[in-house]
Scaffold this active site. Structure first.
Site, PDB file in Angstrom:
ATOM      1  N   THR A 119       0.980  -1.252  -0.135  1.00  0.00           N
ATOM      2  CA  THR A 119       0.164  -0.112   0.038  1.00  0.00           C
ATOM      3  C   THR A 119       1.034   1.365   0.049  1.00  0.00           C
ATOM      4  O   THR A 119       1.560   1.546  -0.949  1.00  0.00           O
ATOM      5  CB  THR A 119      -0.951  -0.127   1.258  1.00  0.00           C
ATOM      6  OG1 THR A 119      -0.467   0.014   2.420  1.00  0.00           O
ATOM      7  CG2 THR A 119      -1.897  -1.345   1.113  1.00  0.00           C
ATOM      8  N   GLU A 137       1.057  -3.526   4.489  1.00  0.00           N
ATOM      9  CA  GLU A 137       0.393  -2.374   4.688  1.00  0.00           C
ATOM     10  C   GLU A 137       1.378  -1.089   4.888  1.00  0.00           C
ATOM     11  O   GLU A 137       2.325  -1.345   5.173  1.00  0.00           O
ATOM     12  CB  GLU A 137      -0.562  -2.573   5.627  1.00  0.00           C
ATOM     13  CG  GLU A 137      -1.915  -2.978   5.116  1.00  0.00           C
ATOM     14  CD  GLU A 137      -2.756  -1.663   4.728  1.00  0.00           C
ATOM     15  OE1 GLU A 137      -2.154  -0.847   4.914  1.00  0.00           O
ATOM     16  OE2 GLU A 137      -3.857  -1.785   4.511  1.00  0.00           O
ATOM     17  N   HIS A 138       0.576   0.031   5.200  1.00  0.00           N
ATOM     18  CA  HIS A 138       1.277   1.335   5.389  1.00  0.00           C
ATOM     19  C   HIS A 138       2.326   1.249   6.248  1.00  0.00           C
ATOM     20  O   HIS A 138       2.055   0.515   7.457  1.00  0.00           O
ATOM     21  CB  HIS A 138       0.053   2.264   5.519  1.00  0.00           C
ATOM     22  CG  HIS A 138      -0.492   2.240   6.904  1.00  0.00           C
ATOM     23  ND1 HIS A 138      -0.046   2.800   8.088  1.00  0.00           N
ATOM     24  CD2 HIS A 138      -1.644   1.238   7.113  1.00  0.00           C
ATOM     25  CE1 HIS A 138      -1.052   2.270   9.049  1.00  0.00           C
ATOM     26  NE2 HIS A 138      -1.897   1.371   8.530  1.00  0.00           N
ATOM     27  N   ASP A 139       3.234   2.023   6.449  1.00  0.00           N
ATOM     28  CA  ASP A 139       4.152   2.546   7.160  1.00  0.00           C
ATOM     29  C   ASP A 139       5.094   1.234   7.730  1.00  0.00           C
ATOM     30  O   ASP A 139       5.787   1.500   8.657  1.00  0.00           O
ATOM     31  CB  ASP A 139       3.665   3.272   8.175  1.00  0.00           C
ATOM     32  CG  ASP A 139       3.112   4.462   8.093  1.00  0.00           C
ATOM     33  OD1 ASP A 139       3.639   5.415   7.294  1.00  0.00           O
ATOM     34  OD2 ASP A 139       1.859   4.482   8.170  1.00  0.00           O
TER      35      ASP A 139
END
Ligand code: UDP
Length: 216
Positions: A119, A137-139
């Protein structure tokens, strides 16, 4: 003379799943495709020639690229260091069905199998393996030589150390920016594990919720 040779290092299970992606990915592809394997007695696998590393090095092509398709991160690291010392360049293999959103940095030599997703705002090191249906996923921050078996669910704000191995279907719980979930270097997460707490370096965890099977 062939202008470019693409070597998939490893002609076993992992390599056989990666070779077909070389021709079908969205990346520009022009050249011959070969397996490199030091322990394979066959001359060809799935109609692709198998060369030893030595023979690949001596191949009279103008440029040579290698993708190391061996799931063991320690082995991948050793072979990558040898290839780099010999001046070979690394090629990332990205399936056509891979989805990547925004601000993702991925270093050289990665493999993204079909139906994998990154993402946003993600950092990934060298020679990452992201097998079928896995997502990041993010970060998230992922180190060098990390392996995701098929179906890994890596939720947001997870940090994974170098050479960690995440087994098939494992779920890594989302962390926060202040307290990311940390998987230590060289840790092994067993298949189907649901990881809710940090995992120490060099340890093995499994189960739901994941518990330590082996400490470092
Ligand atoms: N291999 C190699 N050189 C090495 C270590 C491994 O060519 O220094 C090859 C090995 O001969 C085998 C493959 O890499 O064909 C690894 O296969 P394995 O089934 O162990 O792993 P996977 O394909 O599942 O990653």
């Amino acid at each position: 003379m062939v202008s470019t040779s693409y070597g998939i290092y490893g002609a076993s299970g992992c390599g056989r799943g990666v070779m077909p992606l070389l021709g079908s990915s969205t990346q520009e592809f022009d050249g011959e495709r070969l397996f490199i394997d030091d322990g394979c007695a066959l001359e060809s696998v799935n109609d692709f020639p198998v060369l030893t590393y030595h023979d690949f090095l001596n191949r009279p092509s103008i440029s040579k690229f290698v993708t190391i398709a061996i799931a063991d991160g320690q082995v991948r690291r050793r072979l990558a260091e040898r290839c780099a010392k010999d001046g070979l360049r690394f090629h990332s293999v990205v399936a056509r069905e891979h989805v990547r959103m925004v601000d993702c940095e991925v270093k050289e030599g990665a493999i993204f199998s079909p139906y994998t997703t990154l993402t946003s705002n993600i950092r990934i090191g060298r020679h990452f393996h992201c097998n079928l249906y896995s997502y990041v996923e993010h970060d998230c921050i992922i180190g060098d030589y990390v392996t995701f078996a098929p179906g890994v669910k890596c939720n947001g704000n997870v940090h994974i150390g170098d050479q960690a191995y995440i087994g098939a279907g494992a779920v890594l719980k989302q962390g926060t920016p202040e307290k990311p979930l940390i998987i230590g270097p060289r840790a092994v997460v067993g298949m189907g594990a649901v990881v809710t707490k940090d995992v120490p370096a060099d340890s093995v965890v499994a189960g739901n919720p994941a518990r330590l099977l082996k400490e470092n």
